[in-house]
Write a protein that holds these residues in place. Structure first.
Motif, PDB file in Angstrom:
ATOM      1  N   HIS A  15       4.168  55.872  37.987  1.00 20.22           N
ATOM      2  CA  HIS A  15       5.019  55.854  36.798  1.00 20.22           C
ATOM      3  C   HIS A  15       5.051  54.548  36.030  1.00 20.22           C
ATOM      4  O   HIS A  15       5.598  54.501  34.931  1.00 20.22           O
ATOM      5  N   VAL A  16       4.575  53.480  36.618  1.00 21.19           N
ATOM      6  CA  VAL A  16       4.664  52.197  35.917  1.00 21.19           C
ATOM      7  C   VAL A  16       3.251  51.693  35.646  1.00 21.19           C
ATOM      8  O   VAL A  16       2.437  51.622  36.564  1.00 21.19           O
ATOM      9  N   SER A  17       2.991  51.365  34.381  1.00 23.68           N
ATOM     10  CA  SER A  17       1.623  50.948  34.086  1.00 23.68           C
ATOM     11  C   SER A  17       1.551  49.628  33.308  1.00 23.68           C
ATOM     12  O   SER A  17       0.472  49.078  33.154  1.00 23.68           O
ATOM     13  N   SER A  18       2.684  49.131  32.864  1.00 27.61           N
ATOM     14  CA  SER A  18       2.620  47.912  32.053  1.00 27.61           C
ATOM     15  C   SER A  18       3.505  46.822  32.645  1.00 27.61           C
ATOM     16  O   SER A  18       4.573  47.089  33.200  1.00 27.61           O
ATOM     17  N   TYR A  19       3.068  45.584  32.471  1.00 36.25           N
ATOM     18  CA  TYR A  19       3.874  44.449  32.948  1.00 36.25           C
ATOM     19  C   TYR A  19       5.223  44.404  32.227  1.00 36.25           C
ATOM     20  O   TYR A  19       6.171  43.805  32.706  1.00 36.25           O
ATOM     21  N   LYS A  20       5.277  45.089  31.075  1.00 33.71           N
ATOM     22  CA  LYS A  20       6.533  45.053  30.303  1.00 33.71           C
ATOM     23  C   LYS A  20       7.665  45.773  31.015  1.00 33.71           C
ATOM     24  O   LYS A  20       8.836  45.587  30.693  1.00 33.71           O
ATOM     25  N   ASP A  21       7.304  46.632  31.968  1.00 34.72           N
ATOM     26  CA  ASP A  21       8.342  47.354  32.723  1.00 34.72           C
ATOM     27  C   ASP A  21       8.832  46.558  33.937  1.00 34.72           C
ATOM     28  O   ASP A  21       9.648  47.051  34.720  1.00 34.72           O
ATOM     29  N   LEU A  22       8.299  45.356  34.104  1.00 31.82           N
ATOM     30  CA  LEU A  22       8.711  44.518  35.231  1.00 31.82           C
ATOM     31  C   LEU A  22       9.700  43.457  34.739  1.00 31.82           C
ATOM     32  O   LEU A  22       9.693  43.141  33.566  1.00 31.82           O
ATOM     33  N   PRO A  23      10.521  42.888  35.599  1.00 32.25           N
ATOM     34  CA  PRO A  23      10.642  43.144  37.029  1.00 32.25           C
ATOM     35  C   PRO A  23      11.372  44.461  37.318  1.00 32.25           C
ATOM     36  O   PRO A  23      12.143  44.936  36.482  1.00 32.25           O
ATOM     37  N   LEU A  24      11.115  45.002  38.519  1.00 36.48           N
ATOM     38  CA  LEU A  24      11.779  46.232  38.927  1.00 36.48           C
ATOM     39  C   LEU A  24      12.094  46.156  40.422  1.00 36.48           C
ATOM     40  O   LEU A  24      11.223  45.783  41.211  1.00 36.48           O
ATOM     41  N   THR A  25      13.326  46.491  40.758  1.00 33.65           N
ATOM     42  CA  THR A  25      13.660  46.606  42.184  1.00 33.65           C
ATOM     43  C   THR A  25      14.315  47.957  42.422  1.00 33.65           C
ATOM     44  O   THR A  25      15.344  48.268  41.821  1.00 33.65           O
ATOM     45  N   LEU A  26      13.688  48.764  43.264  1.00 32.97           N
ATOM     46  CA  LEU A  26      14.225  50.072  43.638  1.00 32.97           C
ATOM     47  C   LEU A  26      14.702  49.991  45.078  1.00 32.97           C
ATOM     48  O   LEU A  26      14.081  49.319  45.904  1.00 32.97           O
ATOM     49  N   TYR A  27      15.811  50.680  45.358  1.00 33.12           N
ATOM     50  CA  TYR A  27      16.258  50.688  46.753  1.00 33.12           C
ATOM     51  C   TYR A  27      16.864  52.040  47.079  1.00 33.12           C
ATOM     52  O   TYR A  27      17.196  52.837  46.195  1.00 33.12           O
TER      53      TYR A  27
ATOM     54  N   ASP B 289       6.892  42.789  40.993  1.00 32.37           N
ATOM     55  CA  ASP B 289       6.865  41.710  40.016  1.00 32.37           C
ATOM     56  C   ASP B 289       5.438  41.375  39.622  1.00 32.37           C
ATOM     57  O   ASP B 289       4.500  41.619  40.384  1.00 32.37           O
ATOM     58  N   LEU B 290       5.315  40.766  38.435  1.00 28.92           N
ATOM     59  CA  LEU B 290       3.977  40.469  37.916  1.00 28.92           C
ATOM     60  C   LEU B 290       3.337  39.289  38.646  1.00 28.92           C
ATOM     61  O   LEU B 290       2.140  39.299  38.924  1.00 28.92           O
ATOM     62  N   THR B 291       4.154  38.289  38.950  1.00 28.03           N
ATOM     63  CA  THR B 291       3.589  37.075  39.558  1.00 28.03           C
ATOM     64  C   THR B 291       4.278  36.772  40.877  1.00 28.03           C
ATOM     65  O   THR B 291       5.374  37.259  41.152  1.00 28.03           O
ATOM     66  N   LYS B 292       3.635  35.910  41.638  1.00 24.96           N
ATOM     67  CA  LYS B 292       4.229  35.454  42.895  1.00 24.96           C
ATOM     68  C   LYS B 292       5.565  34.761  42.613  1.00 24.96           C
ATOM     69  O   LYS B 292       6.550  34.963  43.324  1.00 24.96           O
TER      70      LYS B 292
END
Ligand code: P5A
Length: 446
Positions: A121-133, A164-167
């Motif tokens: 469902h997620v394909s672009s860095y624009k949708d980050l950051p994301l945390t699901l729990y 996330d996109l980066t470390k």
């Protein structure tokens, strides 16, 4: 709740199978019933505390900006073959087949499934950051399930996963989880100390466990006693602020505190003055991990980066032992008469003990206290049974409600009831309205 209508199957005798106090008290207070080794039914009062703990976890996750989902308990083996963990997990994983002969398993954790949701469902860095729990039942076929809910085979866990996109961004998510966990445990009346740990089958280099100090803990821990002076308190943290989260992490993790897996005796001696060196035992109530692109590489979870190229996401996972917490809280908070619930998780806010059930005045006074607490949004447990006062007090002490109001004809003649604090044992006589106001005020803070 009126005790006469409740289902509270307390045990008079000490159950012989219980080796530690929390297990013994949970059985005696009628909170759980063992159904198989390490598998329990949750009876009404145990279930109520489980829900309270779960609610605190949900509230603190929401505060940190994390989003709740629910994944299935039974999972197909294929995702686990993709990550390589279907073979790695070994005998701890409970495996089964459905009627078509497809390999299934009872989820011991959910890195694979959440990564699958993400990649679908997620394909672009624009949708980050994301945390699901999620907060969901897990199964690990532990060799030695023991100590009741402390080391179960079936247990309830909050498991969260950041993308996330980066470390750098993923390390902020790590720090944010650490901060939100400190707050979560404190709301439950616990001091849980973050300690550098080992990542085991989850993988990755960065990981902290949260430990509650207790003689019955399964982990040996080594720490600088100065860490026990730290408290999160009611500070307000901006969870989006990298600096603020980083500062809390540094404050709570810069002193030496490690589990036996990562303990380094030379560093311990070098960094901690002798009078502050402590070797003790602890209960692991949570663990956070940063493992980079381990799962996103294996499972092809990439997003289109700002440069237009597919970039594997950096991930971490973060767990709280929700059902284990009941045991940990009781280990940390009890006396020889029973449990002493912290206000934040108590199954009922206040107990009402009627010393003379059937006496018109005493009954009416109890009824009116009961109604007043309900009107104030609190849950009273009213012992309205025709029992001796001694038996009623013993039950109240065993189940550990933080506050008790005792009502009897003698006090009522003088216009007072008795308000007793379970923790200190101190009592004071007060007019009923004042006793109510005092209890309501105490819970306004929780
Ligand atoms: C983090 C979330 C994980 O599984 N994956 C998803 C990562 N971490 S963990 O440390 O292995 O487990 C998280 C917490 O769950 C509790 N726990 C248990 N509670 C009761 N009985 C068990 N057998 C059991 N195993 C783990 C612990 O509190 C642990 O910190």
């Amino acid at each position: 709740m009126r005790l006469s209508r409740y289902f509270l199957p307390v045990l008079k005798e000490n159950p012989s199978e219980a080796q530690i106090v929390s297990h013994r008290l949970m059985l005696r207070a009628g909170m759980i019933k063992q159904q198989s080794a390490g598998i329990y039914s949750w009876l009404p009062m145990g279930f109520k505390v489980l829900r309270k703990i779960e609610n605190i976890v949900h509230e603190e996750q929401a505060r940190a900006g994390h989003i709740a989902i629910q994944m299935p308990i039974l999972q197909g083996a294929d995702l686990w073959r993709e990550s390589g963990r279907y073979d790695d997990y070994g005998q701890e994983m409970l495996r089964m087949q459905d009627r078509h002969g497809r390999d299934m398993l009872y989820t011991p954790t959910a890195e694979e499934m959440v990564t699958d949701i993400f990649r679908s469902h997620v394909s672009s860095y624009k949708d980050l950051p994301l945390t699901l729990y999620q907060i969901q039942w897990k199964f690990r076929d532990e060799i030695r399930p023991r100590f009741g809910v402390m080391r179960g085979r079936e247990f309830y866990m909050k498991d969260g996963y950041n993308f996330d996109l980066t470390k750098e961004d993923a390390l902020h998510a790590y720090n944010r989880h650490l901060v939100s966990y400190l707050r979560t445990y404190e709301r439950m009346g616990l001091q849980a100390i973050p300690m550098r740990a080992d990542s085991g089958p989850i993988g990755g280099d960065d990981t902290h466990e949260f430990l509650v100090l207790a003689d019955t803990g399964e982990s040996e821990v080594f720490y600088d006693s100065a860490v026990t002076d730290l408290s999160f308190g009611d500070r307000q943290i901006d969870y989006d602020s990298v600096e603020e989260c980083q500062a809390v992490l540094e404050e709570f993790t810069s002193k030496y505190a490690r589990t036996d897996e990562t303990h380094d005796e030379a560093a311990f001696h070098e960094r901690v003055p002798e009078d502050r060196r402590r070797v003790a035992r602890g209960i692991e109530v949570g663990q956070i991990f940063y493992f980079g692109t381990k799962y996103s590489d294996a499972m092809g979870a990439t997003v289109q980066g700002p440069d237009g190229k597919p970039t594997p996401v950096h991930m971490g996972s973060h767990g709280i032992g929700v059902s284990r917490l009941l045991g940990a809280i009781i280990e940390a908070s009890h006396d020889d008469k029973g449990i002493i619930w912290p206000e934040g998780v108590t199954p009922f806010h206040v107990g009402i003990v009627n010393l003379k059930q059937g006496d018109g005045e005493a009954d009416a006074a109890c009824d009116s206290l009961y109604k007043a607490f309900e009107a104030a949004g609190l849950e009273p447990l009213y012992d309205d049974r025709k029992e001796r006062a001694g038996g009623k007090f013993a039950t109240m002490d065993l189940i550990g409600l933080p506050w008790r109001i005792t009502v009897g004809p003698r006090g009522l003649k003088n216009g007072v009831v008795e308000l007793t604090c379970r923790r200190t044992g101190e009592s004071e006589e007060l007019p009923p309205e004042q006793a109510i106001a005092k209890v309501v005020e105490i819970y306004a803070k929780h």
